[in-house]
Design a protein around this motif. Structure first.
Motif, PDB file in Angstrom:
ATOM      1  N   PRO A 126       0.837  -1.213   0.000  1.00 42.07           N
ATOM      2  CA  PRO A 126       0.000   0.000   0.000  1.00 42.07           C
ATOM      3  C   PRO A 126       0.868   1.258   0.000  1.00 42.07           C
ATOM      4  O   PRO A 126       1.889   1.318   0.698  1.00 42.07           O
ATOM      5  CB  PRO A 126      -0.812  -0.134   1.295  1.00 42.07           C
ATOM      6  CG  PRO A 126      -0.859  -1.608   1.548  1.00 42.07           C
ATOM      7  CD  PRO A 126       0.472  -2.136   1.099  1.00 42.07           C
ATOM      8  N   ALA A 127       0.457   2.244  -0.775  1.00 42.10           N
ATOM      9  CA  ALA A 127       1.269   3.445  -0.937  1.00 42.10           C
ATOM     10  C   ALA A 127       0.392   4.680  -1.047  1.00 42.10           C
ATOM     11  O   ALA A 127      -0.821   4.593  -1.228  1.00 42.10           O
ATOM     12  CB  ALA A 127       2.159   3.309  -2.180  1.00 42.10           C
ATOM     13  N   SER A 128       1.035   5.847  -0.953  1.00 42.38           N
ATOM     14  CA  SER A 128       0.344   7.127  -1.118  1.00 42.38           C
ATOM     15  C   SER A 128       1.320   8.160  -1.655  1.00 42.38           C
ATOM     16  O   SER A 128       2.537   8.059  -1.460  1.00 42.38           O
ATOM     17  CB  SER A 128      -0.226   7.613   0.218  1.00 42.38           C
ATOM     18  OG  SER A 128       0.824   8.067   1.063  1.00 42.38           O
ATOM     19  N   SER A 129       0.771   9.174  -2.302  1.00 46.75           N
ATOM     20  CA  SER A 129       1.589  10.311  -2.719  1.00 46.75           C
ATOM     21  C   SER A 129       1.812  11.264  -1.555  1.00 46.75           C
ATOM     22  O   SER A 129       2.850  11.918  -1.454  1.00 46.75           O
ATOM     23  CB  SER A 129       0.901  11.053  -3.872  1.00 46.75           C
ATOM     24  OG  SER A 129       0.765  10.216  -5.001  1.00 46.75           O
ATOM     25  N   GLY A 130       0.832  11.316  -0.642  1.00 49.19           N
ATOM     26  CA  GLY A 130       0.960  12.199   0.511  1.00 49.19           C
ATOM     27  C   GLY A 130       2.099  11.815   1.426  1.00 49.19           C
ATOM     28  O   GLY A 130       2.723  12.678   2.057  1.00 49.19           O
ATOM     29  N   GLY A 131       2.388  10.519   1.510  1.00 46.43           N
ATOM     30  CA  GLY A 131       3.501  10.081   2.343  1.00 46.43           C
ATOM     31  C   GLY A 131       4.828  10.587   1.819  1.00 46.43           C
ATOM     32  O   GLY A 131       5.700  11.021   2.587  1.00 46.43           O
ATOM     33  N   ASP A 191       5.031   4.778   3.882  1.00 46.36           N
ATOM     34  CA  ASP A 191       4.887   5.165   5.292  1.00 46.36           C
ATOM     35  C   ASP A 191       3.417   5.229   5.687  1.00 46.36           C
ATOM     36  O   ASP A 191       2.544   5.532   4.864  1.00 46.36           O
ATOM     37  CB  ASP A 191       5.536   6.529   5.549  1.00 46.36           C
ATOM     38  CG  ASP A 191       7.055   6.471   5.488  1.00 46.36           C
ATOM     39  OD1 ASP A 191       7.611   5.374   5.654  1.00 46.36           O
ATOM     40  OD2 ASP A 191       7.678   7.536   5.266  1.00 46.36           O
ATOM     41  N   THR A 192       3.167   4.986   6.968  1.00 47.12           N
ATOM     42  CA  THR A 192       1.781   5.008   7.469  1.00 47.12           C
ATOM     43  C   THR A 192       1.626   5.827   8.744  1.00 47.12           C
ATOM     44  O   THR A 192       0.525   5.910   9.282  1.00 47.12           O
ATOM     45  CB  THR A 192       1.282   3.583   7.757  1.00 47.12           C
ATOM     46  OG1 THR A 192       1.999   3.036   8.875  1.00 47.12           O
ATOM     47  CG2 THR A 192       1.453   2.665   6.553  1.00 47.12           C
ATOM     48  N   ALA A 193       2.705   6.414   9.250  1.00 45.40           N
ATOM     49  CA  ALA A 193       2.600   7.159  10.512  1.00 45.40           C
ATOM     50  C   ALA A 193       3.647   8.253  10.550  1.00 45.40           C
ATOM     51  O   ALA A 193       4.715   8.143   9.938  1.00 45.40           O
ATOM     52  CB  ALA A 193       2.766   6.223  11.707  1.00 45.40           C
ATOM     53  N   VAL A 194       3.353   9.318  11.296  1.00 47.70           N
ATOM     54  CA  VAL A 194       4.247  10.459  11.478  1.00 47.70           C
ATOM     55  C   VAL A 194       4.665  10.498  12.940  1.00 47.70           C
ATOM     56  O   VAL A 194       3.849  10.793  13.818  1.00 47.70           O
ATOM     57  CB  VAL A 194       3.549  11.781  11.097  1.00 47.70           C
ATOM     58  CG1 VAL A 194       4.503  12.954  11.274  1.00 47.70           C
ATOM     59  CG2 VAL A 194       3.041  11.730   9.673  1.00 47.70           C
ATOM     60  N   GLY A 209      11.002  10.221  12.574  1.00 45.33           N
ATOM     61  CA  GLY A 209      10.472  10.503  11.256  1.00 45.33           C
ATOM     62  C   GLY A 209       9.229   9.695  10.945  1.00 45.33           C
ATOM     63  O   GLY A 209       8.592   9.126  11.828  1.00 45.33           O
ATOM     64  N   ASN A 210       8.868   9.632   9.681  1.00 45.87           N
ATOM     65  CA  ASN A 210       7.709   8.863   9.235  1.00 45.87           C
ATOM     66  C   ASN A 210       8.115   7.405   9.049  1.00 45.87           C
ATOM     67  O   ASN A 210       9.242   7.117   8.649  1.00 45.87           O
ATOM     68  CB  ASN A 210       7.167   9.407   7.914  1.00 45.87           C
ATOM     69  CG  ASN A 210       6.751  10.861   8.011  1.00 45.87           C
ATOM     70  OD1 ASN A 210       6.757  11.451   9.081  1.00 45.87           O
ATOM     71  ND2 ASN A 210       6.391  11.445   6.888  1.00 45.87           N
ATOM     72  N   MET A 211       7.175   6.482   9.300  1.00 45.68           N
ATOM     73  CA  MET A 211       7.491   5.065   9.189  1.00 45.68           C
ATOM     74  C   MET A 211       6.304   4.264   8.677  1.00 45.68           C
ATOM     75  O   MET A 211       5.162   4.718   8.731  1.00 45.68           O
ATOM     76  CB  MET A 211       7.926   4.488  10.539  1.00 45.68           C
ATOM     77  CG  MET A 211       9.273   4.947  11.009  1.00 45.68           C
ATOM     78  SD  MET A 211       9.817   4.016  12.438  1.00 45.68           S
ATOM     79  CE  MET A 211      11.349   4.859  12.789  1.00 45.68           C
ATOM     80  N   ARG A 212       6.591   3.051   8.233  1.00 49.90           N
ATOM     81  CA  ARG A 212       5.558   2.086   7.873  1.00 49.90           C
ATOM     82  C   ARG A 212       5.376   1.136   9.053  1.00 49.90           C
ATOM     83  O   ARG A 212       6.233   0.297   9.335  1.00 49.90           O
ATOM     84  CB  ARG A 212       5.960   1.286   6.633  1.00 49.90           C
ATOM     85  CG  ARG A 212       4.889   0.280   6.210  1.00 49.90           C
ATOM     86  CD  ARG A 212       5.371  -0.667   5.132  1.00 49.90           C
ATOM     87  NE  ARG A 212       4.289  -1.585   4.777  1.00 49.90           N
ATOM     88  CZ  ARG A 212       4.455  -2.698   4.058  1.00 49.90           C
ATOM     89  NH1 ARG A 212       5.677  -3.041   3.628  1.00 49.90           N
ATOM     90  NH2 ARG A 212       3.427  -3.484   3.782  1.00 49.90           N
ATOM     91  N   VAL A 213       4.260   1.271   9.754  1.00 46.80           N
ATOM     92  CA  VAL A 213       4.013   0.426  10.925  1.00 46.80           C
ATOM     93  C   VAL A 213       2.622  -0.206  10.914  1.00 46.80           C
ATOM     94  O   VAL A 213       2.338  -1.091  11.732  1.00 46.80           O
ATOM     95  CB  VAL A 213       4.208   1.212  12.247  1.00 46.80           C
ATOM     96  CG1 VAL A 213       5.655   1.633  12.417  1.00 46.80           C
ATOM     97  CG2 VAL A 213       3.282   2.427  12.309  1.00 46.80           C
ATOM     98  N   ASP A 214       1.746   0.219  10.016  1.00 51.98           N
ATOM     99  CA  ASP A 214       0.371  -0.285   9.958  1.00 51.98           C
ATOM    100  C   ASP A 214       0.224  -1.180   8.727  1.00 51.98           C
ATOM    101  O   ASP A 214       0.630  -0.805   7.629  1.00 51.98           O
ATOM    102  CB  ASP A 214      -0.622   0.880   9.892  1.00 51.98           C
ATOM    103  CG  ASP A 214      -0.432   1.854  11.048  1.00 51.98           C
ATOM    104  OD1 ASP A 214      -1.057   1.648  12.096  1.00 51.98           O
ATOM    105  OD2 ASP A 214       0.359   2.815  10.888  1.00 51.98           O
ATOM    106  N   LEU A 250      -4.911   5.566   7.753  1.00 50.10           N
ATOM    107  CA  LEU A 250      -5.702   4.373   7.485  1.00 50.10           C
ATOM    108  C   LEU A 250      -5.094   3.634   6.291  1.00 50.10           C
ATOM    109  O   LEU A 250      -4.795   4.241   5.252  1.00 50.10           O
ATOM    110  CB  LEU A 250      -7.152   4.762   7.208  1.00 50.10           C
ATOM    111  CG  LEU A 250      -8.184   3.635   7.082  1.00 50.10           C
ATOM    112  CD1 LEU A 250      -9.560   4.133   7.505  1.00 50.10           C
ATOM    113  CD2 LEU A 250      -8.248   3.085   5.660  1.00 50.10           C
ATOM    114  N   VAL A 251      -4.910   2.327   6.427  1.00 47.97           N
ATOM    115  CA  VAL A 251      -4.353   1.479   5.369  1.00 47.97           C
ATOM    116  C   VAL A 251      -5.435   0.500   4.928  1.00 47.97           C
ATOM    117  O   VAL A 251      -6.122  -0.090   5.770  1.00 47.97           O
ATOM    118  CB  VAL A 251      -3.113   0.711   5.863  1.00 47.97           C
ATOM    119  CG1 VAL A 251      -2.546  -0.168   4.756  1.00 47.97           C
ATOM    120  CG2 VAL A 251      -2.047   1.690   6.370  1.00 47.97           C
TER     121      VAL A 251
END
Length: 411
Positions: free
Chosen positions: A313-318, A339-342, A348-353, A388-389
């Motif tokens: 899962p990805a986003s441009s906002g991240g 990334d999923t959290a700030v 920094g920002n990370m992928r945790v969800d 939200l993921v």
């Protein structure tokens, strides 16, 4: 009309809503959107969240609801939603917020819900963090200032049978073969033997929730492992996080020798059967490339042969956020689009969800709800420090035999 009949009718309607019969020579499929959202809906005292939910004016609650309404998951795990044994808090969230339009998004209804007790805030009576005192949030079985803080809720448009939920909240950490129990520098165990006879692995809870769909059961495996920080060289939180994630990796293994040790709160043993469909979801507090996770923590799931870890899962906002905030984000190894959290500061920002479907489900689409700053929904990001993921999956519809739970619905 009795309770069982009412439930059967409601469940049948939910199943029928997935689609109408297809031609005999066609393969009919059902599509479902699974999601996880750490909504940061926790209070600093018991019933604080419940009191906020009685109103219809709380701005954070509106933002959380609008986020859910924008993505519209069929099945959703909410992490950090304080547990209310009466169930009234969940009902008020549904009625006062989700079932009312928020920030221009259409209301959404979830007929089925599940929530239960968690280990956060349950006083151990022992000095677990070795600060010389007992009774603080660090001495609870899961970090928390009161029982139920940082709880969990599952919402579903498809039937849930609460009588068949498997909870592993009471599974003891020491009963996991090869558990990464923390030790002091001299090799002595951080926790004494008396403590380990009670110490639960789960910092909140681990639930296996069967979602009844036209494709049969899909097991929603949800949890919220402890963050791998706020400790010392003994890495007690990092090790616990690793083993909380490992529980699901073992649970879905096809090797009975790998999951035969697992027992649930009702005394049932073993893992998930071969061929069963599942989705693992939650704020797992582990990034595959950055942060302080114990080595290999999340890779136990991302590299599991029974799990589809891609597409990510990805986003441009991240990406935009990482470039805008800079700092630690500029030296990280992971792709900021994932990334999923700030967390700010040195993290920094990370992928945790994560939302991780099993083999046997067809992954259609996925994403992280992280609008660009120029997009109208960017204001919704103030709801939480997590995003939200979601993942869309499809599966072949099974012949309708007896898909309905035999016992009535819970809350």
């Amino acid at each position: 009309m009795n309770r069982t009949t009412r439930f059967a009718l409601a469940a049948a309607m939910a199943l029928a809503a997935a689609g109408s019969p297809a031609p005999a020579d066609a393969v009919e499929t059902v599509e479902l959107r699974f999601a996880t959202f750490n909504a940061s809906l926790f209070g600093d005292r018991p019933q604080a969240l419940a009191e906020r939910l009685k109103t219809r004016t709380d701005e954070q609650l509106k933002l959380v609801a609008a986020t859910i309404q924008a993505v519209r998951p069929d099945v959703l795990l909410i992490n950090e939603f304080d547990y209310d044994p009466s169930g009234k808090a969940v009902e008020d969230f549904l009625f006062n917020y989700l079932m009312r339009s928020q920030h221009g998004h259409n209301a959404i209804r979830y007929r089925y819900q599940y929530t239960g007790p968690v280990n956060t805030g349950l006083d151990s009576g022992r000095d677990l963090d070795r600060d010389g005192q007992t009774g603080g949030p660090g001495d609870a079985w899961g970090f928390g200032r009161f029982p139920g803080q940082y709880g969990m809720v599952v919402l579903s448009r498809y039937p849930i049978d609460p009588a068949r939920v498997r909870s592993f909240r009471k599974f003891r950490w020491a009963d996991m073969p090869g558990a990464l129990l923390p030790t002091l520098a001299d090799g002595e165990s951080w926790y004494d033997e008396r403590t380990l006879r009670t110490f639960p692995l789960s910092s909140k809870a681990h639930w296996d929730i069967r979602i009844w769909t036209r494709a049969g059961n899909i097991h929603f495996l949800v949890s919220h492992p402890t963050p791998p920080v706020f400790d010392g060289d003994e890495d007690r939180n990092g090790r616990r996080n690793h083993d909380e994630i490992r529980l699901w990796a073992d649970y879905v293994s096809t090797d009975p020798g790998r999951n035969g040790y697992i027992y649930d709160d009702d005394g049932g043993t073993g893992g998930l059967g071969d061929g069963e469909l599942f989705v693992i979801a939650g704020d797992l507090n582990a990034d595959p490339n950055d942060g302080d996770s114990h080595p290999g923590a999340i890779q136990q799931l991302l590299s599991h042969p029974r799990i589809q870890a891609t597409p990510t899962p990805a986003s441009s906002g991240g990406e935009e956020s990482a470039h805008r905030l800079g700092g630690a984000n500029l030296v990280q190894n992971g792709d900021p689009a994932h990334d999923t959290a700030v967390f700010g500061g040195n993290s920094g920002n990370m992928r945790v969800d994560y939302v991780l479907p099993s083999q046997g489900l067809n992954v259609l689409r996925s994403g992280v709800f992280w609008p660009m700053s120029s997009e109208p929904d960017a204001a919704l990001l103030d709801a939480s420090d997590h995003r939200l993921v979601w993942v869309d999956v499809s599966a072949e519809v099974l012949p309708l035999r007896d898909p309905l739970p035999r016992r009535g619905l819970g809350r």
